[in-house]
Design a protein around this motif. Sequence first.
Motif, PDB file in Angstrom:
ATOM      1  N   ARG A 115       8.003   1.100   8.766  1.00 38.16           N
ATOM      2  CA  ARG A 115       7.674  -0.337   8.713  1.00 38.16           C
ATOM      3  C   ARG A 115       6.817  -0.878   7.524  1.00 38.16           C
ATOM      4  O   ARG A 115       5.663   0.031   7.551  1.00 38.16           O
ATOM      5  N   ILE A 116       7.338  -1.321   6.483  1.00 36.28           N
ATOM      6  CA  ILE A 116       6.618  -1.614   5.408  1.00 36.28           C
ATOM      7  C   ILE A 116       6.200  -3.157   5.447  1.00 36.28           C
ATOM      8  O   ILE A 116       6.944  -4.093   5.738  1.00 36.28           O
ATOM      9  N   LEU A 117       4.948  -3.423   5.498  1.00 37.01           N
ATOM     10  CA  LEU A 117       4.483  -4.842   5.464  1.00 37.01           C
ATOM     11  C   LEU A 117       4.264  -5.176   3.846  1.00 37.01           C
ATOM     12  O   LEU A 117       3.905  -4.414   3.036  1.00 37.01           O
ATOM     13  N   MET A 118       4.556  -6.371   3.543  1.00 36.77           N
ATOM     14  CA  MET A 118       4.453  -7.045   2.063  1.00 36.77           C
ATOM     15  C   MET A 118       3.870  -8.192   2.271  1.00 36.77           C
ATOM     16  O   MET A 118       3.977  -9.191   3.187  1.00 36.77           O
ATOM     17  N   GLY A 119       2.749  -8.371   1.417  1.00 38.64           N
ATOM     18  CA  GLY A 119       1.946  -9.565   1.017  1.00 38.64           C
ATOM     19  C   GLY A 119       2.799 -10.283   0.140  1.00 38.64           C
ATOM     20  O   GLY A 119       3.105  -9.887  -0.907  1.00 38.64           O
ATOM     21  N   VAL A 120       3.321 -11.479   0.669  1.00 41.26           N
ATOM     22  CA  VAL A 120       4.107 -12.399  -0.436  1.00 41.26           C
ATOM     23  C   VAL A 120       3.486 -13.468  -0.617  1.00 41.26           C
ATOM     24  O   VAL A 120       2.732 -14.087   0.005  1.00 41.26           O
TER      25      VAL A 120
ATOM     26  N   ARG B 218       8.420 -11.308  -5.871  1.00 44.24           N
ATOM     27  CA  ARG B 218       9.951 -10.952  -5.811  1.00 44.24           C
ATOM     28  C   ARG B 218      10.258  -9.550  -6.532  1.00 44.24           C
ATOM     29  O   ARG B 218      10.933  -8.783  -6.303  1.00 44.24           O
ATOM     30  N   GLY B 219       9.151  -9.344  -7.543  1.00 44.97           N
ATOM     31  CA  GLY B 219       9.217  -7.954  -7.949  1.00 44.97           C
ATOM     32  C   GLY B 219       8.999  -6.864  -7.280  1.00 44.97           C
ATOM     33  O   GLY B 219       9.610  -5.733  -7.243  1.00 44.97           O
ATOM     34  N   ALA B 220       7.982  -7.170  -6.311  1.00 46.34           N
ATOM     35  CA  ALA B 220       7.527  -6.054  -5.182  1.00 46.34           C
ATOM     36  C   ALA B 220       8.493  -5.889  -4.251  1.00 46.34           C
ATOM     37  O   ALA B 220       9.078  -4.718  -3.829  1.00 46.34           O
TER      38      ALA B 220
ATOM     39  N   VAL C 264      -1.022  -4.657  13.079  1.00 42.77           N
ATOM     40  CA  VAL C 264       0.315  -4.131  13.012  1.00 42.77           C
ATOM     41  C   VAL C 264       0.516  -2.879  12.841  1.00 42.77           C
ATOM     42  O   VAL C 264       1.612  -2.425  13.153  1.00 42.77           O
ATOM     43  N   GLN C 265      -0.298  -2.047  12.266  1.00 42.20           N
ATOM     44  CA  GLN C 265      -0.065  -0.679  11.963  1.00 42.20           C
ATOM     45  C   GLN C 265       1.011  -0.242  11.111  1.00 42.20           C
ATOM     46  O   GLN C 265       1.860   0.506  11.736  1.00 42.20           O
ATOM     47  N   PRO C 266       1.456  -0.821   9.833  1.00 37.15           N
ATOM     48  CA  PRO C 266       2.709  -0.542   9.286  1.00 37.15           C
ATOM     49  C   PRO C 266       2.290   0.764   8.716  1.00 37.15           C
ATOM     50  O   PRO C 266       1.277   1.435   8.595  1.00 37.15           O
ATOM     51  N   ASP C 267       3.413   1.555   8.180  1.00 36.34           N
ATOM     52  CA  ASP C 267       3.335   2.832   7.537  1.00 36.34           C
ATOM     53  C   ASP C 267       3.061   2.516   6.055  1.00 36.34           C
ATOM     54  O   ASP C 267       2.623   3.579   5.409  1.00 36.34           O
ATOM     55  N   LEU C 268       3.297   1.418   5.550  1.00 32.89           N
ATOM     56  CA  LEU C 268       2.884   1.206   4.255  1.00 32.89           C
ATOM     57  C   LEU C 268       2.854  -0.313   3.922  1.00 32.89           C
ATOM     58  O   LEU C 268       3.434  -1.305   4.538  1.00 32.89           O
ATOM     59  N   LEU C 269       1.656  -0.497   2.966  1.00 33.27           N
ATOM     60  CA  LEU C 269       1.551  -1.880   2.560  1.00 33.27           C
ATOM     61  C   LEU C 269       2.145  -2.236   1.045  1.00 33.27           C
ATOM     62  O   LEU C 269       1.630  -1.262   0.376  1.00 33.27           O
ATOM     63  N   VAL C 270       2.954  -3.007   0.698  1.00 29.43           N
ATOM     64  CA  VAL C 270       3.205  -3.191  -0.690  1.00 29.43           C
ATOM     65  C   VAL C 270       2.747  -4.449  -1.036  1.00 29.43           C
ATOM     66  O   VAL C 270       2.927  -5.585  -0.302  1.00 29.43           O
ATOM     67  N   VAL C 271       1.946  -4.590  -2.103  1.00 25.41           N
ATOM     68  CA  VAL C 271       1.519  -5.843  -2.809  1.00 25.41           C
ATOM     69  C   VAL C 271       1.771  -5.872  -4.126  1.00 25.41           C
ATOM     70  O   VAL C 271       1.768  -4.894  -4.967  1.00 25.41           O
ATOM     71  N   GLY C 272       2.222  -7.419  -4.384  1.00 27.94           N
ATOM     72  CA  GLY C 272       2.611  -7.216  -5.914  1.00 27.94           C
ATOM     73  C   GLY C 272       1.138  -7.725  -6.812  1.00 27.94           C
ATOM     74  O   GLY C 272       0.373  -7.911  -6.052  1.00 27.94           O
ATOM     75  N   SER C 273       1.204  -7.301  -7.899  1.00 31.52           N
ATOM     76  CA  SER C 273       0.235  -7.763  -8.860  1.00 31.52           C
ATOM     77  C   SER C 273       0.508  -8.263 -10.000  1.00 31.52           C
ATOM     78  O   SER C 273       1.490  -7.950 -10.762  1.00 31.52           O
ATOM     79  N   ARG C 274      -0.382  -9.372 -10.493  1.00 33.76           N
ATOM     80  CA  ARG C 274       0.251  -9.787 -11.734  1.00 33.76           C
ATOM     81  C   ARG C 274      -0.045  -8.951 -13.246  1.00 33.76           C
ATOM     82  O   ARG C 274       0.411  -9.230 -14.286  1.00 33.76           O
ATOM     83  N   GLY C 275      -0.590  -7.687 -12.873  1.00 33.56           N
ATOM     84  CA  GLY C 275      -0.817  -6.788 -14.112  1.00 33.56           C
ATOM     85  C   GLY C 275      -1.611  -7.319 -15.019  1.00 33.56           C
ATOM     86  O   GLY C 275      -1.667  -7.054 -15.991  1.00 33.56           O
TER      87      GLY C 275
ATOM     88  N   ILE D  74       1.029   0.388  -1.834  1.00 32.65           N
ATOM     89  CA  ILE D  74       1.614   0.617  -3.118  1.00 32.65           C
ATOM     90  C   ILE D  74       1.435  -0.656  -3.713  1.00 32.65           C
ATOM     91  O   ILE D  74       1.539  -1.870  -3.426  1.00 32.65           O
ATOM     92  N   THR D  75       0.947  -0.815  -5.044  1.00 34.01           N
ATOM     93  CA  THR D  75       0.709  -2.042  -5.946  1.00 34.01           C
ATOM     94  C   THR D  75       1.829  -2.045  -6.755  1.00 34.01           C
ATOM     95  O   THR D  75       1.753  -1.105  -7.859  1.00 34.01           O
ATOM     96  N   ILE D  76       2.385  -2.982  -6.873  1.00 30.88           N
ATOM     97  CA  ILE D  76       3.639  -3.113  -7.674  1.00 30.88           C
ATOM     98  C   ILE D  76       3.225  -4.156  -8.908  1.00 30.88           C
ATOM     99  O   ILE D  76       3.212  -5.465  -8.803  1.00 30.88           O
ATOM    100  N   LYS D  77       2.853  -3.596 -10.101  1.00 30.45           N
ATOM    101  CA  LYS D  77       2.414  -4.530 -11.289  1.00 30.45           C
ATOM    102  C   LYS D  77       3.602  -5.038 -11.906  1.00 30.45           C
ATOM    103  O   LYS D  77       4.893  -4.464 -12.178  1.00 30.45           O
ATOM    104  N   ARG D  78       3.525  -6.380 -12.245  1.00 29.72           N
ATOM    105  CA  ARG D  78       4.574  -7.090 -12.662  1.00 29.72           C
ATOM    106  C   ARG D  78       4.822  -6.624 -14.258  1.00 29.72           C
ATOM    107  O   ARG D  78       4.045  -6.115 -14.874  1.00 29.72           O
TER     108      ARG D  78
END
Lengths: 202, 202
Positions: A12-17, A33-35, A150-161, A186-190
């Motif tokens: 279960r992957i939680l994404m902050g959008v 969208r990138g994340a 919610v206790q997800p396995d992973l949190l993904v957040v996008g970042s403006r870098g 995981i932080t996904i930098k743009r």
Amino acid sequence: MEIEIEGGSVTRILMGVSESTIKGHPHASISSRGAFDWTIQKIVRHNTSAFKLLFLHVQVPDEDVVFCICEENHSIMTVCHNFLLLGFDDMDSIYASPEDFKSLMNRDRAKGLHLLEYFVTRCHEIGVSCEAWIKRGDAKEVICHEVKRVQPDLLVVGSRGLGPFQRVFVGTVSEFCVKHAECPVITIKRSADEAPQDPVDD
Amino acid sequence: MEIEIEGGSVTRILMGVSESTIKGHPHASISSRGAFDWTIQKIVRHNTSAFKLLFLHVQVPDEDVVFCICEENHSIMTVCHNFLLLGFDDMDSIYASPEDFKSLMNRDRAKGLHLLEYFVTRCHEIGVSCEAWIKRGDAKEVICHEVKRVQPDLLVVGSRGLGPFQRVFVGTVSEFCVKHAECPVITIKRSADEAPQDPVDD
């Protein structure tokens, strides 16, 4: 050796959008969208049945309300709704009556729902299971609180870098979550070529 | 909608792995094993052919040497070897001759190779493709440099999950990588029930 996956459950992957900050464009931000694209391409891949994506959108705290989009039939459930006449982020208008606030609130809610609809629709097209909901509050605090709940396995957040100077003013959500969220993050930098000329236009 | 995966290529995950600091136990640290197990269970799952794991072990800079374990036949390739008589981390012995350094170096190298062998063997059992290598230097700097060179899709680092006070002295590798690595980074904190009584025994 067989890979043992606890209880055969999905990851279960939680994404902050978040929305684009361009006025009049109720679209997903470039970083969100990138994340999402990264998560599908690099993690989920074709193994769609093994993952569930949870989309959380945090709106500014002008009201204490929770909306959920139900994946099966796209119906909207209002879980809680305490209207407070404070703290709207759009200051271009003058509010002279309770009705003004009501229409603004509806517009605000509609924007958030459009955002979630975008991600829920994409998941539906790809064939990956999902849930989406909106919460009000301070984004970084709410995201960490929802991770706890919610206790997800992973949190993904996008970042403006952004660079260190710009980071003083924006982009601290991902840094806060990396430190405080009670799950791997995981932080996904743009990427640089996706950055708009004006950083506000994300 | 079909998920488009660029060039059909695998997702390459670089993992920074370290030894247990218990003397006489050339084993993978609890945090490294935790990060590996998490990656297999939550990300790779049964989709083993879609991923490749890259294991990087960074040793203290007492020599400038690169060893690689080749996955196919477990042969060891020494890429570069400049012996410097400086900076060994084990100060229990007195070194009186060049031979003393040579045997120590061999033992040090053997420990690092045992560590990589552990992860390569586990990947082989699970059926996921992998590569492993050793570099010398400052762990955080070398990891970020290798990210730049190898360009993985994701970097996974284990963390001892220490409190703010303990973090002043150890555990800054993951924080540095989150900030500086040129790819998305996941930090896997060790769970509280896996922490040894003495933090040094990880």
